[in-house]
Design a protein around this motif. Structure first.
Motif, PDB file in Angstrom:
ATOM      1  N   ALA A   1     -66.083 -24.612   8.491  1.00  0.00           N
ATOM      2  CA  ALA A   1     -66.180 -24.609   9.949  1.00  0.00           C
ATOM      3  C   ALA A   1     -67.519 -25.210  10.340  1.00  0.00           C
ATOM      4  O   ALA A   1     -68.544 -24.934   9.711  1.00  0.00           O
ATOM      5  CB  ALA A   1     -66.053 -23.194  10.501  1.00  0.00           C
ATOM      6  N   LEU A   2     -67.512 -26.040  11.368  1.00  0.00           N
ATOM      7  CA  LEU A   2     -68.725 -26.653  11.893  1.00  0.00           C
ATOM      8  C   LEU A   2     -69.085 -25.951  13.186  1.00  0.00           C
ATOM      9  O   LEU A   2     -68.262 -25.879  14.106  1.00  0.00           O
ATOM     10  CB  LEU A   2     -68.509 -28.146  12.140  1.00  0.00           C
ATOM     11  N   ASP A   3     -70.309 -25.443  13.258  1.00  0.00           N
ATOM     12  CA  ASP A   3     -70.701 -24.601  14.387  1.00  0.00           C
ATOM     13  C   ASP A   3     -72.002 -25.078  15.020  1.00  0.00           C
ATOM     14  O   ASP A   3     -72.945 -25.485  14.333  1.00  0.00           O
ATOM     15  CB  ASP A   3     -70.876 -23.155  13.907  1.00  0.00           C
TER      16      ASP A   3
ATOM     17  N   VAL B   1     -73.259 -13.881   6.519  1.00  0.00           N
ATOM     18  CA  VAL B   1     -71.796 -13.780   6.490  1.00  0.00           C
ATOM     19  C   VAL B   1     -71.273 -13.596   7.911  1.00  0.00           C
ATOM     20  O   VAL B   1     -71.531 -12.568   8.544  1.00  0.00           O
ATOM     21  CB  VAL B   1     -71.331 -12.616   5.601  1.00  0.00           C
ATOM     22  N   TRP B   2     -70.532 -14.598   8.401  1.00  0.00           N
ATOM     23  CA  TRP B   2     -70.035 -14.572   9.775  1.00  0.00           C
ATOM     24  C   TRP B   2     -68.514 -14.597   9.835  1.00  0.00           C
ATOM     25  O   TRP B   2     -67.936 -15.065  10.833  1.00  0.00           O
ATOM     26  CB  TRP B   2     -70.605 -15.746  10.568  1.00  0.00           C
ATOM     27  N   ASN B   3     -67.846 -14.075   8.810  1.00  0.00           N
ATOM     28  CA  ASN B   3     -66.394 -14.006   8.941  1.00  0.00           C
ATOM     29  C   ASN B   3     -66.027 -12.913   9.939  1.00  0.00           C
ATOM     30  O   ASN B   3     -66.828 -12.033  10.251  1.00  0.00           O
ATOM     31  CB  ASN B   3     -65.705 -13.793   7.584  1.00  0.00           C
ATOM     32  N   GLU B   4     -64.814 -12.968  10.451  1.00  0.00           N
ATOM     33  CA  GLU B   4     -64.395 -12.023  11.484  1.00  0.00           C
ATOM     34  C   GLU B   4     -64.303 -10.609  10.937  1.00  0.00           C
ATOM     35  O   GLU B   4     -64.550  -9.636  11.656  1.00  0.00           O
ATOM     36  CB  GLU B   4     -63.053 -12.465  12.075  1.00  0.00           C
ATOM     37  N   GLU B   5     -63.991 -10.497   9.656  1.00  0.00           N
ATOM     38  CA  GLU B   5     -63.888  -9.178   9.026  1.00  0.00           C
ATOM     39  C   GLU B   5     -65.221  -8.442   9.060  1.00  0.00           C
ATOM     40  O   GLU B   5     -65.256  -7.215   9.191  1.00  0.00           O
ATOM     41  CB  GLU B   5     -63.415  -9.332   7.583  1.00  0.00           C
ATOM     42  N   SER B   6     -66.327  -9.187   8.963  1.00  0.00           N
ATOM     43  CA  SER B   6     -67.654  -8.572   8.944  1.00  0.00           C
ATOM     44  C   SER B   6     -68.296  -8.496  10.319  1.00  0.00           C
ATOM     45  O   SER B   6     -68.953  -7.507  10.651  1.00  0.00           O
ATOM     46  CB  SER B   6     -68.588  -9.361   8.010  1.00  0.00           C
ATOM     47  N   GLU B   7     -68.133  -9.558  11.129  1.00  0.00           N
ATOM     48  CA  GLU B   7     -68.851  -9.661  12.392  1.00  0.00           C
ATOM     49  C   GLU B   7     -67.965  -9.587  13.627  1.00  0.00           C
ATOM     50  O   GLU B   7     -68.463  -9.709  14.749  1.00  0.00           O
ATOM     51  CB  GLU B   7     -69.639 -10.974  12.428  1.00  0.00           C
ATOM     52  N   GLY B   8     -66.677  -9.381  13.425  1.00  0.00           N
ATOM     53  CA  GLY B   8     -65.804  -9.337  14.584  1.00  0.00           C
ATOM     54  C   GLY B   8     -65.706 -10.699  15.243  1.00  0.00           C
ATOM     55  O   GLY B   8     -65.999 -11.733  14.641  1.00  0.00           O
TER      56      GLY B   8
ATOM     57  N   GLY C   1     -66.265 -17.076  12.494  1.00  0.00           N
ATOM     58  CA  GLY C   1     -65.207 -16.232  11.946  1.00  0.00           C
ATOM     59  C   GLY C   1     -63.877 -16.386  12.655  1.00  0.00           C
ATOM     60  O   GLY C   1     -62.826 -16.488  12.018  1.00  0.00           O
ATOM     61  N   THR C   2     -63.910 -16.420  13.987  1.00  0.00           N
ATOM     62  CA  THR C   2     -62.666 -16.518  14.750  1.00  0.00           C
ATOM     63  C   THR C   2     -62.056 -17.903  14.630  1.00  0.00           C
ATOM     64  O   THR C   2     -60.831 -18.053  14.586  1.00  0.00           O
ATOM     65  CB  THR C   2     -62.918 -16.139  16.216  1.00  0.00           C
ATOM     66  N   CYS C   3     -62.897 -18.929  14.550  1.00  0.00           N
ATOM     67  CA  CYS C   3     -62.394 -20.285  14.312  1.00  0.00           C
ATOM     68  C   CYS C   3     -61.634 -20.358  12.992  1.00  0.00           C
ATOM     69  O   CYS C   3     -60.568 -20.970  12.914  1.00  0.00           O
ATOM     70  CB  CYS C   3     -63.556 -21.278  14.317  1.00  0.00           C
ATOM     71  N   LEU C   4     -62.168 -19.738  11.950  1.00  0.00           N
ATOM     72  CA  LEU C   4     -61.518 -19.772  10.643  1.00  0.00           C
ATOM     73  C   LEU C   4     -60.193 -19.022  10.645  1.00  0.00           C
ATOM     74  O   LEU C   4     -59.265 -19.383   9.925  1.00  0.00           O
ATOM     75  CB  LEU C   4     -62.456 -19.186   9.580  1.00  0.00           C
TER      76      LEU C   4
END
Length: 322
Positions: free
Chosen positions: A173-175, A120-127, A132-135
């Motif tokens: 998101a493509l990373d 889980v790499w959303n900003e809420e979890s990983e800052g 996360g920041t792209c989304l």
């Protein structure tokens, strides 16, 4: 040494978010969200959490059409960046990678960083991080090393682009991520071009798959690489448009709920007529080419009468051999 680095990074973030820099810097604004909104601690050493197997299956199922549409472009992007120690991740709207490309020799390293499917790499979890920041910001961006919020992620470089579905909604998101110390910020910026191009190709393929019976037209815009595509049915009515086309042409979801003549949408009757004629001309020319210029055979292949084909050829000024 590691603890000193962690404290130094945390102090740097704290100074930035308590200044007025957030008003001027998107990065500092993300740091502020991470700290003040999500209550994260930059010194936290816990790795990213993972979905359960059932949760992960559900995440994949929700965007299965997009995953299918993305396959060839994920492979192509990996061929472009895999040789410099990068992995490719396709994450869903919640920041969970659901598809991945990477060299088997690097699997253990990337897995230890949590750069793996189901994390889980959303900003809420990983800052602050690429996915996360792209989304959150819905733009192509690079989060390079100590731009990450968590100290434990400051060895990573993440280059990410948003992906929109056939209805213009943010869906993934493509990373491209790397944990190599020699990946410079300048080189990461070069990779961002490849990531952005791949994201647009995935959107285009997903759009075509969503409207299999429609003609897909490139909207008459200056930037031909913008992905501004429009789906037109057999009656020349617009039935779909990519996000880029919606923004450029002023198409809304409400507009698409009622029939819209393509001529009215594509910038005026004259320009639209030219675009539609070009779209119609191609199938006729291909049919003639396959039948060595035999009009009767071409008409039969197209499912129309010989007289109708003659009228179309004359109207569209298609030259044929006899």
């Amino acid at each position: 040494m590691g603890e000193d680095l962690s404290v130094h990074h945390a102090d740097r973030i704290q100074v930035a978010i308590t200044s007025d820099a957030a008003a001027k810097s998107a990065l500092v604004a993300s740091w502020r969200r991470s700290s003040n909104l999500h209550r994260l601690d930059p010194t936290d050493r816990n790795p990213p959490r993972y979905l359960t197997e059932a949760e992960f299956r559900g995440a994949r199922q929700r965007i299965e059409p997009l995953i299918r549409a993305a396959q060839s472009n994920l492979d192509r992007l990996y061929l472009e960046v895999g040789g410099v120690g990068c992995c490719v991740l396709l994450a869903d709207r919640d920041g969970v990678p659901v598809e991945r490309r990477g060299a088997p020799a690097d699997d253990q390293t990337f897995r230890s960083w949590g750069l793996w499917t189901g994390s889980v790499w959303n900003e809420e979890s990983e800052g602050t991080n690429g996915i996360g920041t792209c989304l959150v910001e819905q733009r192509v961006l690079t989060i390079h090393r100590d731009q990450h919020f968590h100290t434990r992620n400051t060895a990573l470089s993440c280059i990410t682009a948003p992906i929109y579905d056939h209805e213009g909604d943010l869906v993934a998101a493509l990373d491209v991520s790397s944990c190599r110390a020699d990946l410079t910020e300048a080189f990461a910026n070069l990779i961002s071009v490849a990531v952005a191009d791949a994201a647009r190709r995935i959107e285009a393929e997903n759009f075509r798959m969503a409207y299999p019976k429609a003609r897909i037209l490139l909207a008459p815009v200056a930037d031909k690489g913008s992905g501004a595509l429009v789906a037109v049915d057999a009656d020349d009515l617009v039935v779909g448009a990519t996000r880029s086309a919606r923004l450029v042409l002023g198409i809304t979801s409400k507009c698409l709920r009622k029939p819209m003549p393509a001529a009215d949408v594509l910038g005026g009757p004259r320009k639209a007529t030219e675009v539609l004629a070009e779209a119609e001309r191609g199938p006729l020319q291909r049919a003639l080419a396959r039948t060595d210029g035999n009009v009767s055979a071409a008409a039969e292949a197209l499912g129309i009468s010989r007289a109708t084909l003659h009228r179309k050829l004359n109207r569209l000024d298609v030259h044929r051999s006899h």
